[in-house]
Design an enzyme around this catalytic site. Sequence first.
Site, PDB file in Angstrom:
ATOM      1  N   GLY A   1       0.840  -1.202   0.000  1.00  0.00           N
ATOM      2  CA  GLY A   1       0.000   0.000   0.000  1.00  0.00           C
ATOM      3  C   GLY A   1       0.870   1.245   0.000  1.00  0.00           C
TER       4      GLY A   1
ATOM      5  N   THR B   1       5.022   2.466   6.078  1.00  0.00           N
ATOM      6  CA  THR B   1       3.610   2.108   6.252  1.00  0.00           C
ATOM      7  C   THR B   1       2.949   3.136   7.152  1.00  0.00           C
ATOM      8  OG1 THR B   1       2.007   0.592   7.254  1.00  0.00           O
ATOM      9  CG2 THR B   1       4.229   0.418   8.069  1.00  0.00           C
TER      10      THR B   1
ATOM     11  N   ASP C   1       0.702   2.332   9.010  1.00  0.00           N
ATOM     12  CA  ASP C   1       0.277   1.582  10.197  1.00  0.00           C
ATOM     13  C   ASP C   1       1.292   1.644  11.345  1.00  0.00           C
ATOM     14  OD1 ASP C   1      -1.763   0.831   8.497  1.00  0.00           O
ATOM     15  OD2 ASP C   1      -0.934  -1.138   8.061  1.00  0.00           O
TER      16      ASP C   1
ATOM     17  N   LEU D   1      -8.144   8.331   2.395  1.00  0.00           N
ATOM     18  CA  LEU D   1      -7.704   9.722   2.589  1.00  0.00           C
ATOM     19  C   LEU D   1      -6.459   9.734   3.465  1.00  0.00           C
ATOM     20  CD1 LEU D   1     -11.107  11.512   3.323  1.00  0.00           C
ATOM     21  CD2 LEU D   1      -9.658  11.805   1.316  1.00  0.00           C
TER      22      LEU D   1
ATOM     23  N   ARG E   1      -4.030   7.788   3.326  1.00  0.00           N
ATOM     24  CA  ARG E   1      -2.811   7.417   2.597  1.00  0.00           C
ATOM     25  C   ARG E   1      -2.451   8.422   1.503  1.00  0.00           C
ATOM     26  NH1 ARG E   1      -3.569   1.320   1.690  1.00  0.00           N
ATOM     27  NH2 ARG E   1      -3.208   1.818  -0.495  1.00  0.00           N
TER      28      ARG E   1
HETATM   29  O1  F6P Z   1      -1.173  -1.195   5.407  1.00  0.00           O
HETATM   30  C1  F6P Z   1      -1.696   0.029   4.999  1.00  0.00           C
HETATM   31  C2  F6P Z   1      -3.183  -0.042   4.866  1.00  0.00           C
HETATM   32  O2  F6P Z   1      -3.651   1.241   4.505  1.00  0.00           O
HETATM   33  C3  F6P Z   1      -3.924  -0.566   6.098  1.00  0.00           C
HETATM   34  O3  F6P Z   1      -4.035   0.378   7.123  1.00  0.00           O
HETATM   35  C4  F6P Z   1      -5.237  -0.986   5.482  1.00  0.00           C
HETATM   36  O4  F6P Z   1      -5.858  -2.003   6.230  1.00  0.00           O
HETATM   37  C5  F6P Z   1      -4.826  -1.506   4.140  1.00  0.00           C
HETATM   38  O5  F6P Z   1      -3.567  -0.940   3.843  1.00  0.00           O
HETATM   39  C6  F6P Z   1      -5.802  -1.188   3.039  1.00  0.00           C
HETATM   40  O6  F6P Z   1      -5.352  -1.806   1.881  1.00  0.00           O
HETATM   41  P1  F6P Z   1      -5.981  -1.527   0.434  1.00  0.00           P
HETATM   42  O7  F6P Z   1      -5.444  -0.221  -0.051  1.00  0.00           O
HETATM   43  O8  F6P Z   1      -5.497  -2.652  -0.366  1.00  0.00           O
HETATM   44  O9  F6P Z   1      -7.466  -1.480   0.600  1.00  0.00           O
END
Ligand code: F6P
Length: 368
Positions: free
Chosen positions: A17, A142, A144, A290, A292
């Site tokens: 991600g 990340t 996270d 949002l 990310r």
């Molecule tokens: O690991 C980053 C993250 O944004 C997590 O917080 C979330 O669960 C996941 O990726 C979402 O992934 P995707 O963009 O594949 O829906």
Amino acid sequence: MAKRSKFRRIGISTGGGDCPGLNAVIRGVTKPALDYGLTVFGILDGFEGLVEGKSIELYNKDVSGILSTGGTILGSSNKGDPFHWPEEVNGKIKIVDRSKEAIKNYEAWNLDAVIAVGGDGTMHITNKLAQMGMNVVGVPKTIDNDLEATDQTFGHDSAVFVVTEALDRLHTTASSHHRVMVIEVMGRYAGWIALNGGLAGGADVILIPEIPFDWKAIYEKLLMRNMLGKRFSIVCVAEGAKPIDGKLIVKCKDIKRSDPVQLGGIGEYVAKKINEDTRLETRYTVLGHLQRGGSPTPYDRILATKFGTNAIQLAIKRDFGRMVALKGSEIKNVKIIDAISRQKLVKTNDQAVLACHAVGVSFGTEKL
Ligand code: F6P
């Protein structure tokens, strides 16, 4: 005059991600690499590009002006695991191993090493490719913040900034309408985004995966606030939070990904329960991607640039199999294999948890 190095060609990829700060790393690797006289290959779409032979040469002009931009100029993917490659056969998805093709392209491009920027999934793949003979250096990213080996990953601060701003906005409308506002934030199995965002944004209740919650404790907190004349409340819930004796809420599963589970839905569930059981008018917001997107915060730009510039130094010194990491205020490095051995979860005695308790934030449980 370019500085001399025995090193000739370096690859860089961004996998998993995306998050704000990836471009700052690409710039932090490429500028010094070019200065050393290296050729820089940007591998496209994470390890997908390594398997399928997709790369571009990066020049100074490509990395100029990207420090402040979110996303990644190289593209990313969380379905490009060479060891877990989804292939469609007769309308059905079959998982195959294409790691040999990844190594073949690495050799065909004559790369001396690859700098892999990613989260724990990417680091697992990187470690396996290293065992097959690829020279690698890892850079942790990340939103996270769940990698044990580094005090912080870049991307996290930017996500927390977005959550904080959202909570500030929710406060005003919650207060006007005397409502409970539930906000669901990301973080997978770790509660860092909810904890830090909730603390910065003044949430009244924070629910995280590491502390399974009790409905009664949440209701008591909300009803007490109401009785005291505080006629609104903010509940910040991590997507991986669950009630005691309850289950994780999974939105869907996608077997194309190494981790098929897509979390989501706990915010709506919590809001519905609060509404039904307390009769307090409740609404929910899912902040989603949002968190990310957009420009990295100054903290993330600095951390990502330090990570990138340190990673290229490790590669040039041929110190492979290592991942850059923040330890205190310094950038150090650790073995990738050690970095992936443990996930960093919120501990109940974390200073942020204790600070929350001290200012009256509830975790939906008795004081810990
Ligand atoms: O690991 C980053 C993250 O944004 C997590 O917080 C979330 O669960 C996941 O990726 C979402 O992934 P995707 O963009 O594949 O829906």
